[in-house]
Motif scaffolding. Structure first.
Motif, PDB file in Angstrom:
ATOM      1  N   ARG A   1       0.834  -1.207   0.000  1.00  0.00           N
ATOM      2  CA  ARG A   1       0.000   0.000   0.000  1.00  0.00           C
ATOM      3  C   ARG A   1       0.872   1.263   0.000  1.00  0.00           C
ATOM      4  NH1 ARG A   1      -1.971   4.049   2.820  1.00  0.00           N
ATOM      5  NH2 ARG A   1      -0.612   3.593   4.600  1.00  0.00           N
ATOM      6  N   ARG A   2       1.885   1.274   0.868  1.00  0.00           N
ATOM      7  CA  ARG A   2       2.743   2.459   0.944  1.00  0.00           C
ATOM      8  C   ARG A   2       3.502   2.658  -0.364  1.00  0.00           C
ATOM      9  NH1 ARG A   2       5.647   1.768   6.846  1.00  0.00           N
ATOM     10  NH2 ARG A   2       3.746   1.501   8.074  1.00  0.00           N
ATOM     11  N   ILE A   3       3.988   1.552  -0.917  1.00  0.00           N
ATOM     12  CA  ILE A   3       4.717   1.676  -2.187  1.00  0.00           C
ATOM     13  C   ILE A   3       3.750   2.124  -3.290  1.00  0.00           C
ATOM     14  CG2 ILE A   3       6.040   0.416  -3.944  1.00  0.00           C
ATOM     15  CD1 ILE A   3       7.409  -1.106  -1.661  1.00  0.00           C
ATOM     16  N   GLY A   4       2.511   1.633  -3.224  1.00  0.00           N
ATOM     17  CA  GLY A   4       1.480   2.070  -4.177  1.00  0.00           C
ATOM     18  C   GLY A   4       1.268   3.579  -4.109  1.00  0.00           C
ATOM     19  N   GLU A   5       1.215   4.117  -2.903  1.00  0.00           N
ATOM     20  CA  GLU A   5       1.039   5.568  -2.753  1.00  0.00           C
ATOM     21  C   GLU A   5       2.258   6.307  -3.286  1.00  0.00           C
ATOM     22  OE1 GLU A   5      -1.564   7.255  -1.975  1.00  0.00           O
ATOM     23  OE2 GLU A   5      -2.898   5.772  -1.105  1.00  0.00           O
ATOM     24  N   MET A   6       3.429   5.716  -3.088  1.00  0.00           N
ATOM     25  CA  MET A   6       4.649   6.378  -3.576  1.00  0.00           C
ATOM     26  C   MET A   6       4.713   6.377  -5.095  1.00  0.00           C
ATOM     27  SD  MET A   6       7.862   5.685  -1.131  1.00  0.00           S
ATOM     28  CE  MET A   6       7.662   3.956  -0.797  1.00  0.00           C
ATOM     29  N   VAL A   7       4.408   5.228  -5.692  1.00  0.00           N
ATOM     30  CA  VAL A   7       4.498   5.179  -7.166  1.00  0.00           C
ATOM     31  C   VAL A   7       3.481   6.128  -7.794  1.00  0.00           C
ATOM     32  CG1 VAL A   7       5.476   2.855  -7.268  1.00  0.00           C
ATOM     33  CG2 VAL A   7       3.000   3.133  -7.442  1.00  0.00           C
ATOM     34  N   LYS A   8       2.362   6.290  -7.118  1.00  0.00           N
ATOM     35  CA  LYS A   8       1.354   7.232  -7.601  1.00  0.00           C
ATOM     36  C   LYS A   8       1.948   8.646  -7.669  1.00  0.00           C
ATOM     37  CE  LYS A   8      -2.938   9.282  -5.937  1.00  0.00           C
ATOM     38  NZ  LYS A   8      -3.899   9.270  -4.843  1.00  0.00           N
ATOM     39  N   LEU A   9       2.710   9.016  -6.653  1.00  0.00           N
ATOM     40  CA  LEU A   9       3.332  10.349  -6.636  1.00  0.00           C
ATOM     41  C   LEU A   9       4.382  10.481  -7.735  1.00  0.00           C
ATOM     42  CD1 LEU A   9       3.801  10.931  -2.787  1.00  0.00           C
ATOM     43  CD2 LEU A   9       2.019  11.834  -4.281  1.00  0.00           C
ATOM     44  N   PHE A  10       5.187   9.427  -7.883  1.00  0.00           N
ATOM     45  CA  PHE A  10       6.220   9.474  -8.927  1.00  0.00           C
ATOM     46  C   PHE A  10       5.581   9.611 -10.311  1.00  0.00           C
ATOM     47  CE2 PHE A  10       9.163   7.968  -5.690  1.00  0.00           C
ATOM     48  CZ  PHE A  10      10.330   8.631  -6.040  1.00  0.00           C
ATOM     49  N   ALA A  11       4.526   8.838 -10.549  1.00  0.00           N
ATOM     50  CA  ALA A  11       3.854   8.914 -11.853  1.00  0.00           C
ATOM     51  C   ALA A  11       3.269  10.307 -12.053  1.00  0.00           C
ATOM     52  CB  ALA A  11       2.767   7.849 -11.954  1.00  0.00           C
ATOM     53  N   ASP A  12       2.735  10.888 -10.990  1.00  0.00           N
ATOM     54  CA  ASP A  12       2.182  12.237 -11.077  1.00  0.00           C
ATOM     55  C   ASP A  12       3.295  13.247 -11.359  1.00  0.00           C
ATOM     56  OD1 ASP A  12      -0.145  13.989 -10.809  1.00  0.00           O
ATOM     57  OD2 ASP A  12       0.934  14.794  -9.082  1.00  0.00           O
ATOM     58  N   ALA A  13       4.497  12.929 -10.921  1.00  0.00           N
ATOM     59  CA  ALA A  13       5.644  13.805 -11.187  1.00  0.00           C
ATOM     60  C   ALA A  13       6.079  13.703 -12.650  1.00  0.00           C
ATOM     61  CB  ALA A  13       6.796  13.447 -10.265  1.00  0.00           C
ATOM     62  N   GLY A  14       5.509  12.739 -13.372  1.00  0.00           N
ATOM     63  CA  GLY A  14       5.853  12.571 -14.788  1.00  0.00           C
ATOM     64  C   GLY A  14       6.941  11.534 -15.004  1.00  0.00           C
ATOM     65  N   ILE A  15       7.311  10.870 -13.927  1.00  0.00           N
ATOM     66  CA  ILE A  15       8.422   9.906 -13.975  1.00  0.00           C
ATOM     67  C   ILE A  15       7.904   8.505 -14.317  1.00  0.00           C
ATOM     68  CG2 ILE A  15      10.137   8.771 -12.465  1.00  0.00           C
ATOM     69  CD1 ILE A  15      10.360  11.541 -11.041  1.00  0.00           C
ATOM     70  N   ILE A  16       8.727   7.746 -15.004  1.00  0.00           N
ATOM     71  CA  ILE A  16       8.399   6.334 -15.249  1.00  0.00           C
ATOM     72  C   ILE A  16       8.922   5.585 -14.030  1.00  0.00           C
ATOM     73  CG2 ILE A  16       8.768   4.334 -16.749  1.00  0.00           C
ATOM     74  CD1 ILE A  16       9.227   6.387 -19.065  1.00  0.00           C
ATOM     75  N   CYS A  17       8.017   5.207 -13.165  1.00  0.00           N
ATOM     76  CA  CYS A  17       8.403   4.622 -11.882  1.00  0.00           C
ATOM     77  C   CYS A  17       8.371   3.098 -11.978  1.00  0.00           C
ATOM     78  CB  CYS A  17       7.455   5.122 -10.798  1.00  0.00           C
ATOM     79  SG  CYS A  17       7.981   4.587  -9.168  1.00  0.00           S
ATOM     80  N   ILE A  18       9.458   2.473 -11.605  1.00  0.00           N
ATOM     81  CA  ILE A  18       9.564   1.017 -11.696  1.00  0.00           C
ATOM     82  C   ILE A  18       9.514   0.455 -10.270  1.00  0.00           C
ATOM     83  CG2 ILE A  18      10.980  -0.896 -12.521  1.00  0.00           C
ATOM     84  CD1 ILE A  18      12.394   1.245 -14.370  1.00  0.00           C
ATOM     85  N   ALA A  19       8.431  -0.245  -9.968  1.00  0.00           N
ATOM     86  CA  ALA A  19       8.294  -0.855  -8.635  1.00  0.00           C
ATOM     87  C   ALA A  19       8.652  -2.328  -8.753  1.00  0.00           C
ATOM     88  CB  ALA A  19       6.871  -0.686  -8.132  1.00  0.00           C
ATOM     89  N   SER A  20       9.569  -2.759  -7.928  1.00  0.00           N
ATOM     90  CA  SER A  20       9.991  -4.159  -7.966  1.00  0.00           C
ATOM     91  C   SER A  20       9.802  -4.757  -6.581  1.00  0.00           C
ATOM     92  CB  SER A  20      11.462  -4.221  -8.390  1.00  0.00           C
ATOM     93  OG  SER A  20      12.008  -5.475  -8.074  1.00  0.00           O
ATOM     94  N   LEU A  21       8.730  -5.466  -6.427  1.00  0.00           N
ATOM     95  CA  LEU A  21       8.481  -6.107  -5.129  1.00  0.00           C
ATOM     96  C   LEU A  21       7.673  -7.389  -5.345  1.00  0.00           C
ATOM     97  CD1 LEU A  21       5.808  -4.061  -3.128  1.00  0.00           C
ATOM     98  CD2 LEU A  21       6.438  -3.506  -5.445  1.00  0.00           C
ATOM     99  N   ILE A  22       7.833  -8.325  -4.436  1.00  0.00           N
ATOM    100  CA  ILE A  22       7.160  -9.620  -4.623  1.00  0.00           C
ATOM    101  C   ILE A  22       5.663  -9.389  -4.806  1.00  0.00           C
ATOM    102  CG2 ILE A  22       6.600 -11.851  -3.589  1.00  0.00           C
ATOM    103  CD1 ILE A  22       9.292 -11.810  -2.166  1.00  0.00           C
ATOM    104  N   SER A  23       5.085  -8.556  -3.981  1.00  0.00           N
ATOM    105  CA  SER A  23       3.641  -8.259  -3.994  1.00  0.00           C
ATOM    106  C   SER A  23       2.840  -9.533  -4.277  1.00  0.00           C
ATOM    107  CB  SER A  23       3.305  -7.154  -4.996  1.00  0.00           C
ATOM    108  OG  SER A  23       3.985  -7.287  -6.217  1.00  0.00           O
TER     109      SER A  23
END
Ligand SMILES: Nc1ncnc2c1ncn2[C@@H]1O[C@H](COP(=O)(O)OS(=O)(=O)O)[C@@H](OP(=O)(O)O)[C@H]1O
Ligand SMILES: Nc1ncnc2c1ncn2[C@@H]1O[C@H](COP(=O)(O)OP(=O)(O)O)[C@@H](O)[C@H]1O
Length: 279
Positions: A161-183
């Motif tokens: 959930r926390r990483i989800g909130e973070m990637v949302k911010l990065f994407a909003d910043a215009g960045i291509i955010c790569i999340a790598s986690l087992i999830s």
């Protein structure tokens, strides 16, 4: 009919893939609830994807009079009397500056499936094309922001959930955010997907059999798990739920074993074809 002030409401996001529903006092008009906005998001009955009416976002709104609500930190919004601030330099302006579109590449798979290696190869490939990326690796985030979390299902959910909130911010910043986690849990990945605009959450499944991951065992963790020295290790004595319908599946089975560079190029092609590498 008088409306309950927003500050007197508790808003809970439910984790079950259930239809959203409202639990309100009789004096509360539903039309008020559907217009309710908080932290820049519409809370209330709305579709999961902006233009698709197939799934209602799982939410619950209750009047804050001690009515039972999901009791842990992830579901309850604690802040009240807060205001969302907008700035004219918005996502579109940032994307124009960067000549790319903010999005999330969410790489899921077993430990040893090659998530971190792919993330790195992707970042390198995109960087060399002049595209701005940022990697959020589960292992790394657990060294800092998420160092309070263990590997129970509940803590993995909170980690996601926390990483989800973070990637949302990065994407909003215009960045291509790569999340790598087992999830490992489908519902946690679905929850993160729902935070992003339609199409901007690109789920990549590292489809690598457990035997291959275990044979690689670069950190010796499978060995420890088999010896019973690590409890609740994903794939050994903890579940992994493979995606049923994700954007990209990268298989490494038998002879079908592409290099990290080749795998990264497949993902980059996907981004290119969908216009993510231009503003
Ligand atoms: N019990 C257990 N199960 C799985 N993994 C474990 C466990 N304990 C420690 N590790 C190490 O933590 C890394 C995975 O962290 P994640 O944040 O990606 O996991 S999760 O999404 O919250 O499930 C994982 O990294 P990778 O090997 O890169 O997958 C491991 O190094
Ligand atoms: N495409 C690949 N082909 C062969 N080996 C790979 C590939 N991708 C990663 N590896 C190797 O597999 C091991 C695990 O990779 P890693 O990226 O650390 O996995 P994860 O982050 O999923 O735990 C490493 O030793 C890495 O060199």
């Amino acid at each position: 009919m008088s409306a309950v002030p927003v500050a007197n409401l508790k808003v809970c996001r439910l984790m079950e893939p259930d239809f959203g529903y409202l639990s309100l006092s009789s004096s509360f008009s539903i039309s008020k609830a559907v217009r309710f906005r908080h932290r820049g998001c519409s809370w209330g009955l709305r579709t999961n994807h902006d233009d698709q009416a197939r799934l209602l976002m799982p939410i619950k709104v209750v009047e804050d009079k001690g009515i039972a609500c999901a009791d842990d930190r992830k579901d309850t919004i604690g802040s009240t009397n807060i205001t969302w601030h907008e700035c004219p330099v918005d996502k579109l302006a940032r994307q124009e500056l960067l000549q790319q579109k903010g999005c999330v590449i969410w790489i899921t798979g077993l430990s040893g499936s090659g998530r971190s290696t792919l993330a790195c190869a992707l970042s390198r490939g995109l960087h060399s094309r002049g595209k701005l990326t940022y990697i959020l690796n589960g292992d790394n985030v657990r060294h800092g922001l998420n160092s309070d979390l263990s590997f129970t299902a509940k803590d993995r959910e909170e980690n996601n959930r926390r990483i989800g909130e973070m990637v949302k911010l990065f994407a909003d910043a215009g960045i291509i955010c790569i999340a790598s986690l087992i999830s490992p849990y489908r519902k946690d990945r679905t929850t993160c997907r729902a935070l992003l605009p339609k199409g901007a959450f690109i789920e990549v499944f590292m489809d690598v059999p457990l035997q291959i991951c275990e044979a690689r065992d670069p950190k010796g963790l499978y060995k420890l798990a088999r010896a019973g020295k690590i409890k609740g290790f994903t794939g050994i004595d903890d579940p992994y739920e493979p995606p049923l319908d994700c954007e990209i599946v990268l298989q490494q089975k038998g002879r079908d074993c592409s290099s990290p560079h080749e795998l990264a190029e497949k993902v980059i092609l996907y981004l290119e074809e969908r216009g993510y590498l231009e503003a």
